[in-house]
Design a protein around this motif. Structure first.
Motif, PDB file in Angstrom:
ATOM      1  N   PRO A   1      44.463  44.304  33.514  1.00 19.63           N
ATOM      2  CA  PRO A   1      45.444  44.712  32.919  1.00 19.63           C
ATOM      3  C   PRO A   1      45.795  42.883  33.495  1.00 19.63           C
ATOM      4  O   PRO A   1      47.077  42.668  32.107  1.00 19.63           O
ATOM      5  CB  PRO A   1      45.906  45.330  34.337  1.00 19.63           C
ATOM      6  CG  PRO A   1      44.982  45.796  34.509  1.00 19.63           C
ATOM      7  CD  PRO A   1      43.643  45.568  34.633  1.00 19.63           C
ATOM      8  N   SER A   2      46.124  42.353  34.421  1.00 22.83           N
ATOM      9  CA  SER A   2      46.271  41.067  34.197  1.00 22.83           C
ATOM     10  C   SER A   2      46.080  39.824  33.332  1.00 22.83           C
ATOM     11  O   SER A   2      47.011  39.413  33.031  1.00 22.83           O
ATOM     12  CB  SER A   2      45.498  40.235  35.467  1.00 22.83           C
ATOM     13  OG  SER A   2      46.239  40.648  36.354  1.00 22.83           O
ATOM     14  N   LEU A   3      44.876  40.015  32.514  1.00 25.13           N
ATOM     15  CA  LEU A   3      44.735  39.468  31.422  1.00 25.13           C
ATOM     16  C   LEU A   3      45.500  39.946  29.579  1.00 25.13           C
ATOM     17  O   LEU A   3      45.935  39.122  28.952  1.00 25.13           O
ATOM     18  CB  LEU A   3      42.537  39.657  30.579  1.00 25.13           C
ATOM     19  CG  LEU A   3      41.945  39.391  31.317  1.00 25.13           C
ATOM     20  CD1 LEU A   3      40.892  39.579  31.642  1.00 25.13           C
ATOM     21  CD2 LEU A   3      42.170  37.290  31.273  1.00 25.13           C
ATOM     22  N   PHE A   4      46.297  41.006  30.319  1.00 29.95           N
ATOM     23  CA  PHE A   4      47.412  41.884  29.312  1.00 29.95           C
ATOM     24  C   PHE A   4      48.680  41.479  29.663  1.00 29.95           C
ATOM     25  O   PHE A   4      49.600  41.967  29.788  1.00 29.95           O
ATOM     26  CB  PHE A   4      47.131  42.879  29.056  1.00 29.95           C
ATOM     27  CG  PHE A   4      46.017  43.067  28.100  1.00 29.95           C
ATOM     28  CD1 PHE A   4      45.645  42.763  27.019  1.00 29.95           C
ATOM     29  CD2 PHE A   4      44.656  43.429  28.812  1.00 29.95           C
ATOM     30  CE1 PHE A   4      44.643  42.390  25.755  1.00 29.95           C
ATOM     31  CE2 PHE A   4      43.717  43.575  27.381  1.00 29.95           C
ATOM     32  CZ  PHE A   4      43.107  43.235  26.347  1.00 29.95           C
ATOM     33  N   ASN A   5      49.036  40.135  31.179  1.00 27.14           N
ATOM     34  CA  ASN A   5      50.099  40.398  31.686  1.00 27.14           C
ATOM     35  C   ASN A   5      50.793  41.412  31.845  1.00 27.14           C
ATOM     36  O   ASN A   5      52.167  41.697  32.394  1.00 27.14           O
ATOM     37  CB  ASN A   5      50.665  39.711  30.821  1.00 27.14           C
ATOM     38  CG  ASN A   5      50.766  38.575  30.353  1.00 27.14           C
ATOM     39  OD1 ASN A   5      49.630  37.361  30.857  1.00 27.14           O
ATOM     40  ND2 ASN A   5      50.703  38.311  28.579  1.00 27.14           N
ATOM     41  N   ILE A   6      49.907  42.330  32.722  1.00 31.78           N
ATOM     42  CA  ILE A   6      50.137  43.602  33.614  1.00 31.78           C
ATOM     43  C   ILE A   6      50.257  43.753  35.124  1.00 31.78           C
ATOM     44  O   ILE A   6      48.695  43.065  34.820  1.00 31.78           O
ATOM     45  CB  ILE A   6      50.210  45.596  32.803  1.00 31.78           C
ATOM     46  CG1 ILE A   6      50.822  45.157  31.461  1.00 31.78           C
ATOM     47  CG2 ILE A   6      50.048  46.054  33.776  1.00 31.78           C
ATOM     48  CD1 ILE A   6      49.988  45.756  30.635  1.00 31.78           C
ATOM     49  N   ASN A   7      50.527  43.426  35.745  1.00 35.44           N
ATOM     50  CA  ASN A   7      50.188  43.238  37.243  1.00 35.44           C
ATOM     51  C   ASN A   7      50.757  43.728  38.503  1.00 35.44           C
ATOM     52  O   ASN A   7      50.609  43.745  39.826  1.00 35.44           O
ATOM     53  CB  ASN A   7      49.946  41.327  37.303  1.00 35.44           C
ATOM     54  CG  ASN A   7      51.350  41.069  37.896  1.00 35.44           C
ATOM     55  OD1 ASN A   7      52.476  42.126  37.140  1.00 35.44           O
ATOM     56  ND2 ASN A   7      51.919  39.932  38.624  1.00 35.44           N
ATOM     57  N   ASP A   8      51.185  45.042  38.121  1.00 38.43           N
ATOM     58  CA  ASP A   8      51.912  46.412  39.183  1.00 38.43           C
ATOM     59  C   ASP A   8      50.816  47.344  40.268  1.00 38.43           C
ATOM     60  O   ASP A   8      51.080  46.983  41.498  1.00 38.43           O
ATOM     61  CB  ASP A   8      51.574  47.592  38.518  1.00 38.43           C
ATOM     62  CG  ASP A   8      53.253  46.680  37.292  1.00 38.43           C
ATOM     63  OD1 ASP A   8      52.692  45.922  36.381  1.00 38.43           O
ATOM     64  OD2 ASP A   8      53.835  47.598  37.879  1.00 38.43           O
TER      65      ASP A   8
END
Length: 697
Positions: A301-308
């Motif tokens: 997810p963080s690679l796609f700028n999602i870090n919830d």
């Protein structure tokens, strides 16, 4: 008051964590919908038609349709659940009933207030969910403690659910009336000035407006996220998104460049807080543990700028160790990005093809059409990583200490409660969680042969070595040395005891075979078995198999049946005991004198030795009662023609007294502590003249 505020914070954070399934659903849907690859988008259009995005958008929207409502319910239930001191005499307000009250109050407020829908995902609804959840819980706890609200006064033998519903209905109605009155008052309150628009207007006329606006947005975004609120939702809600949609100052190379482009692609690298750098820092500092596991889950997810997942799972929310870097690093990255833009290091071109889910480095290349954009993002990620490193180290050190403290507490609890305890692995507290974690690790350790055996020599009256006892040891990769009591308790409760017992017997037989080849065939090896293993119908088969596989004699193996817990009184157990006797192995009663039915067990099966519990032999010099018990057991052993073994023999005086009382075999630190197999043959050689064959009574 400070303690109550802390409870509010914990309840709020845990409620967002509890709603992570909705976050996972949204993350997956957003990745499928916004995957930043043109060929992928075109292929999906070709295969599924041009309207394939609509169901995903509906999933994303609907996943948060009731977010505020659920938040209110969970926050209230979490708060009540974490206030045991208020409910120690009776369950004043069950979490379920408090959650129902919060849902009712949420609907009252949102329906009564204009311009707020109870079924939408917005900043106002999130805030309302939190506030209503907290206040509903506090109101219910206050009202439920007042006896005059219990109008029906039902007897306690009434159906539990009906009893709680009727008892708390007046409190729930009162809470609803208070919230309805509050909503009416709020509708008459004049609107507050739009401070966000005032800030935007001021920055547009100020020479340093862009710098101030950039720092302000980055700072506020992080502060919202740190307290568990979706920063982007709040900032986009402010002045209808004007903060993000505002153009950069004309002093830059493109006055029409939307502020959000720079913010999303050069500041929020990996998601809010520039957490791609945090992930790298975690992997540098840790090799295992909670931080490492959550970081691994968060990679994609963080690679796609999602870090919830990282923000709520690590957690960063309300975590003092990450407050400073999480809030200030994005501000620093924003200022560096503005410098690079103002001085012409990068030029941002058409951004239409670059969505916010475009991975770092790729987005830098697409936005600037140059290696410079990539280089700037690499620099920003490196700065983020270096900035997070010391805080990750401090957080990891604290986590390890908390983990060890929690394990020590769990270990002490398991040892303290003994055999009167409920199953440890079924507990719903931290002790139960650690026990279940240990059970999983133990299963892996058995499979990987990472457990070990050590051996404690046994000496007869003349000091001759007559055998050893195999003792289980486990050095856990996180917790270190695990008490054998804890190992057995977890193994019994998690039904691993059969596998563990077979592993121990197999290793002991293999070790005995190696000693036989070295010339120490006369020695016996004792292995402890749990009474629960006497329900394993395959136990005699495996013992016979291991004896034959390693070419040892059955009488070289002794099974010490612990008497610290009750041996099952079943026909299956009696059959297994008889089959064990028929294999030719020796049976011994361990912990004799401290258990349930020592004498009755001697009637049930044939024993070759009885082993006096260490708590009796340890104090035999100073406790007359213990001395009398030892004499009685020794007389019984002589009458039954079985060996009497004294354990925990630690001094010469103790050994001499026990010998005079009639003990035949001595085991303890006076002779030797438990030693590794690699050291045993050296011990045997050192005491070569003392190695003895079978011991006669």
């Amino acid at each position: 008051m400070k303690a109550r505020l802390l409870l509010w914070m914990i309840a709020t954070r845990n409620s967002f964590v509890a709603l992570l399934p909705l976050t996972f659903l949204r993350v997956i849907a957003e990745l499928i919908l916004n995957f930043p690859w043109l060929y992928y988008q075109q292929s999906m259009d070709h295969w599924l038609g041009s309207d394939w995005r609509e169901p995903l958008r509906q999933i994303i929207d609907n996943s948060f349709t009731l977010f505020g409502l659920l938040l209110a319910a969970i926050v209230s239930a979490q708060l009540v659940f974490r206030m045991p001191s208020l409910t120690k005499h009776r369950e004043i307000a069950p979490p379920l009933m408090v959650a129902i009250s919060a849902v009712i109050n949420f609907l009252i407020i949102t329906v009564s207030l204009p311009n707020i829908s109870p079924i939408e995902f917005s900043a106002e609804v999130i805030l309302l969910g939190i506030v209503i959840g907290l206040l509903s819980a506090e109101l219910m706890l206050w009202a439920a403690r007042k006896p005059y609200f219990d109008l029906l006064n039902l007897p306690v033998d009434t159906d539990t659910t009906f009893y709680q519903a009727m008892r708390l209905s007046p409190s729930i109605i009162l809470s609803g009336i208070i919230f309805f009155t509050t909503a009416l008052i709020l509708t008459k309150t004049p609107d507050f000035p739009n401070f966000t628009q005032l800030i935007i207007d001021w920055t547009q006329t100020n020479e340093y407006g862009t710098w101030i606006l950039g720092s302000f947005v980055a700072l506020m975004n992080q502060l919202f996220w740190f307290v568990g609120l979706h920063g982007s939702i709040f900032l986009y809600s402010a002045a209808d998104g004007a903060l993000f949609l505002a153009n950069l100052d004309a002093g830059f190379n493109d006055s029409t460049l939307a502020f959000s482009i720079l913010f999303n692609n050069f500041v929020l690298l990996g998601g809010s807080g520039a957490t791609l750098g945090l992930l790298i820092a975690i992997f540098i500092v840790t090799r295992r543990g909670a931080q490492n596991k959550i970081a691994k889950i968060s990679i994609v997810p963080s690679l796609f700028n999602i870090n919830d997942i990282l923000i709520y799972g690590l957690p960063i929310v309300f975590n003092p160790f990450y407050l400073i870097p999480f809030v200030l690093i994005p501000v620093l990255l924003m200022l560096i990005s503005l410098v690079a833009l103002q001085f012409g290091f990068i030029t941002i071109y058409d951004s239409a093809i670059v969505g916010w889910t475009t991975p770092p480095l790729l987005s830098g290349w697409l936005l600037t059409e140059s290696w410079r954009g990539v280089a700037l993002q690499v620099l920003l990620i490196a700065i983020s990583t270096l900035s997070y490193l010391p805080f990750v180290k401090k957080a990891e050190k604290h986590r390890q200490k908390e983990s060890l403290d929690a394990f020590k507490q769990a270990s002490d609890t398991i040892i303290k409660v003994g055999n009167s305890r409920q199953k440890i692995v079924t507990r719903q507290d931290k002790v139960g969680m650690i026990a279940r974690d240990l059970a999983v690790d133990m299963q892996n350790a058995i499979r990987q042969n990472s457990l070990t055996l050590v051996y404690q020599p046994k000496h007869d009256r003349q000091g001759h070595i007559v055998g050893v006892e195999a003792l289980l040891r486990w050095t856990h990769p996180r917790y270190g040395f695990i008490s054998p009591i804890v190992i057995i308790a977890v193994a019994e409760d998690s039904e691993l005891i059969h596998h563990l017992g077979r592993w121990v017997i197999k290793q002991a037989c293999a070790c005995k075979a190696r000693w036989n080849n070295a010339g120490y065939k006369a020695l016996t090896v004792a292995v402890n078995i749990s009474p629960l293993q006497l329900t394993d119908k395959d136990l005699p088969f495996y013992i016979t198999k291991y004896i034959n596989d390693y070419g040892i004699e059955a009488e070289e193996l002794e099974l010490e049946i612990t008497e610290s817990s009750e041996i099952p009184d079943t026909s299956l157990t009696d059959l297994i005991l008889q089959q064990l006797v028929e294999t030719g192995v020796h049976l011994a009663m361990d912990d004799f004198g401290m258990g349930y039915s020592s004498l009755l067990y001697m009637r049930r099966f044939q024993v070759n030795a009885i082993k006096i519990d260490g708590s009796i032999t340890r104090d035999v010099l100073v406790n007359d009662t213990n001395a009398d018990i030892v004499r009685t057991i020794c007389s019984l052993g002589k009458a039954q023609k079985v060996h009497v073994v004294a354990e925990y023999v630690e001094t010469k005086e103790q050994r001499e007294v026990l010998s005079e009382m009639g003990c035949d075999i001595f085991q303890g630190y006076y002779h030797s502590p438990p030693i590794a197999e690699s050291d045993c043959q050296n011990y045997f050689q050192l005491h070569n003249g003392l190695v003895q064959g079978k011991l006669s009574i």
